[in-house]
Design a protein around this motif. Structure first.
Motif, short mmCIF file in Angstrom:
data_model
loop_
_atom_site.label_atom_id
_atom_site.label_comp_id
_atom_site.label_asym_id
_atom_site.label_seq_id
_atom_site.Cartn_x
_atom_site.Cartn_y
_atom_site.Cartn_z
N VAL A 59 0.85 -1.21 0.00
CA VAL A 59 0.00 0.00 0.00
C VAL A 59 0.88 1.25 0.00
N PHE A 60 1.91 1.25 0.84
CA PHE A 60 2.81 2.40 0.96
C PHE A 60 3.52 2.68 -0.37
N PHE A 61 3.99 1.62 -1.03
CA PHE A 61 4.67 1.79 -2.32
C PHE A 61 3.70 2.25 -3.40
N ALA A 62 2.49 1.73 -3.40
CA ALA A 62 1.50 2.13 -4.40
C ALA A 62 1.11 3.60 -4.21
N ASN A 63 1.00 4.03 -2.96
CA ASN A 63 0.61 5.40 -2.67
C ASN A 63 1.69 6.40 -3.08
N ASN A 64 2.96 6.05 -2.82
CA ASN A 64 4.06 6.97 -3.09
C ASN A 64 4.73 6.73 -4.43
N ARG A 65 4.30 5.67 -5.12
CA ARG A 65 4.77 5.36 -6.48
C ARG A 65 6.29 5.26 -6.58
N PHE A 66 6.93 4.60 -5.60
CA PHE A 66 8.38 4.42 -5.64
C PHE A 66 8.77 3.62 -6.88
N GLU A 67 9.83 4.04 -7.53
CA GLU A 67 10.36 3.32 -8.69
C GLU A 67 11.08 2.06 -8.19
N THR A 68 10.66 0.90 -8.69
CA THR A 68 11.31 -0.36 -8.31
C THR A 68 11.70 -1.20 -9.53
N GLY A 69 11.32 -0.72 -10.72
CA GLY A 69 11.48 -1.55 -11.92
C GLY A 69 12.75 -1.32 -12.72
N LYS A 70 13.53 -0.29 -12.36
CA LYS A 70 14.76 -0.01 -13.12
C LYS A 70 15.74 -1.17 -12.99
N LYS A 71 16.54 -1.37 -14.04
CA LYS A 71 17.47 -2.50 -14.09
C LYS A 71 18.39 -2.55 -12.87
N LYS A 72 18.85 -1.39 -12.42
CA LYS A 72 19.77 -1.34 -11.28
C LYS A 72 19.13 -1.82 -9.98
N LEU A 73 17.80 -1.89 -9.96
CA LEU A 73 17.10 -2.31 -8.74
C LEU A 73 16.63 -3.77 -8.82
N HIS A 74 16.89 -4.43 -9.94
CA HIS A 74 16.39 -5.80 -10.13
C HIS A 74 16.93 -6.78 -9.09
N TYR A 75 18.12 -6.49 -8.56
CA TYR A 75 18.71 -7.42 -7.59
C TYR A 75 17.99 -7.39 -6.24
N LEU A 76 17.19 -6.36 -6.00
CA LEU A 76 16.49 -6.23 -4.73
C LEU A 76 15.22 -7.07 -4.71
N THR A 77 14.98 -7.78 -3.62
CA THR A 77 13.79 -8.63 -3.48
C THR A 77 12.63 -7.82 -2.91
N PHE A 78 11.44 -8.41 -2.95
CA PHE A 78 10.30 -7.75 -2.32
C PHE A 78 10.56 -7.55 -0.84
N GLN A 79 11.17 -8.54 -0.18
CA GLN A 79 11.41 -8.41 1.26
C GLN A 79 12.40 -7.29 1.57
#
Length: 361
Positions: A181-201
């Motif tokens: 909910v927090f990410f959807a509300n603030n629209r944080f960018e998570t899809g860039k290639k440099k962030l692919h190594y990060l997990t949901f957790q």
């Protein structure tokens, strides 16, 4: 002309946990039957394939009828439509709800930070293909995210507690939904290639840090706003931290204090000393720009580009990063002309926690 009908009459509703999971996973009845046969259920129950097919179809119908209750979990305990065997005990209710609202990390990673809109839902075919999760399961998970978001959007008070109370979810799952909910509300960018190594957790941990420290709810639990909105007054105050990099004497003094504290304690001391000003500018500039919505969206990519990547390229270990950030934070409090101690502590506490969580391969 004769017609054969299978008829089953009973006054109790029996739910098989394994069949429930197959239904949740989006299997068709025929595919579910195949899985059950391969699992040896026919030998266990001495049943024919026809009986197994009828049983699976019957259970699927039950789950479909039960689904509308699962959209409002509080109604499940008081429903009169189904006579469960045994009469729907609390542990069975909890299982039905928890499994229905459970989600795949690979799925949520694809939609995290995106608007929970019809446009995103149209892209679920591609997400299904990419993740190997059935389209039906993708839609259930997406609709759950959207439902929780809509319900808690206008509620006052702590986000995790609101989710837990309204959807009867266990603590960890409620926290995961709070992150979504927090990410959807603030629209944080998570899809860039440099962030692919990060997990949901990884992202969920960081969301917890932000919610607990940077939102209006972190300051005042009885605020009219809930925990999804960042504290605008705090974001405005972060601009005051720029003095740490714009005042040359303060910058040099800060560097001297940090390097004195680090000397002899790490194998990458020379790299830390050489890069101090660039790293400090990176962290302070991230703070100063967070008043802008676009820069809030780029928060994680900025942390990676401005701090994590430079440290990685100089072969810092996680222990080195922890040591550096500890002294970097503490040394600012010793600076003679630096007055923004509370804001600095509130900012760097979250930054340090997030960077340490994100600092991995």
């Amino acid at each position: 002309m004769s017609v054969e009908l299978d008829v089953f009459v009973g006054n109790t509703t029996i739910m098989d946990k394994e069949v429930y999971q197959l239904w949740l996973n989006g299997y068709t009845v025929n595919d579910a039957v195949k899985v059950r046969i391969e699992g040896g259920v026919m030998e266990e129950c001495e049943a024919s394939a026809e009986v197994l097919l009828s049983d699976t179809m019957d259970q699927y119908r039950t789950f479909q009828m039960c689904e509308r209750l699962l959209h409002h979990p509080a109604k499940l305990a008081n429903q009169l439509l189904f006579q469960f065997h045994p009469q729907i005990p609390p542990d069975r209710q909890a299982m039905l709800i928890e499994r229905y609202y459970a989600f795949d990390d690979s799925f949520v990673r694809e939609v995290l930070g995106k608007k929970l809109s019809k446009g995103t839902k149209k892209d679920l075919d591609d997400v299904s293909t990419k993740t190997g999760i059935t389209l039906k399961s993708c839609r259930r998970q997406f609709d759950n995210f959207k439902r929780v978001f809509k319900v808690v959007e206008e509620l006052k008070g702590p986000l995790v507690e609101n989710i837990r109370q309204h959807f009867l979810l266990p603590d960890q799952l409620a926290r995961d939904y709070a992150a979504i909910v927090f990410f959807a509300n603030n629209r944080f960018e998570t899809g860039k290639k440099k962030l692919h190594y990060l997990t949901f957790q990884d992202f969920a941990f960081c969301a917890g840090q932000l919610i607990n420290n940077w939102t209006l709810g972190a300051v005042d639990n009885i605020m009219d706003d809930m925990d999804v909105d960042l504290d605008k007054e705090f974001l405005q105050e972060l601009k005051d931290l720029k003095i740490l990099i714009t005042d040359k004497d303060l910058l040099d003094q800060h560097k001297s204090l940090v390097c004195t504290a680090l000397r002899g304690k790490t194998n990458v001391f020379n790299e830390m000393e050489a890069n101090f000003k660039n790293l400090s500018r990176g962290l302070v500039n991230i703070a100063a720009k967070l008043i802008n919505a676009k820069d809030v969206r780029d928060f994680f990519i900025d942390l990676v580009e401005k701090f994590i990547e430079p440290c990685r390229s100089d072969k810092w270990t996680s222990i080195d990063v922890n040591l550096y950030l500890t002294h970097y934070t503490n040394s600012a409090h010793i600076l003679d002309t630096f007055k923004h101690h509370a804001v600095w502590t509130r900012y760097m506490g979250v930054i340090k926690s997030c960077i340490l969580r994100m600092y991995h391969d």
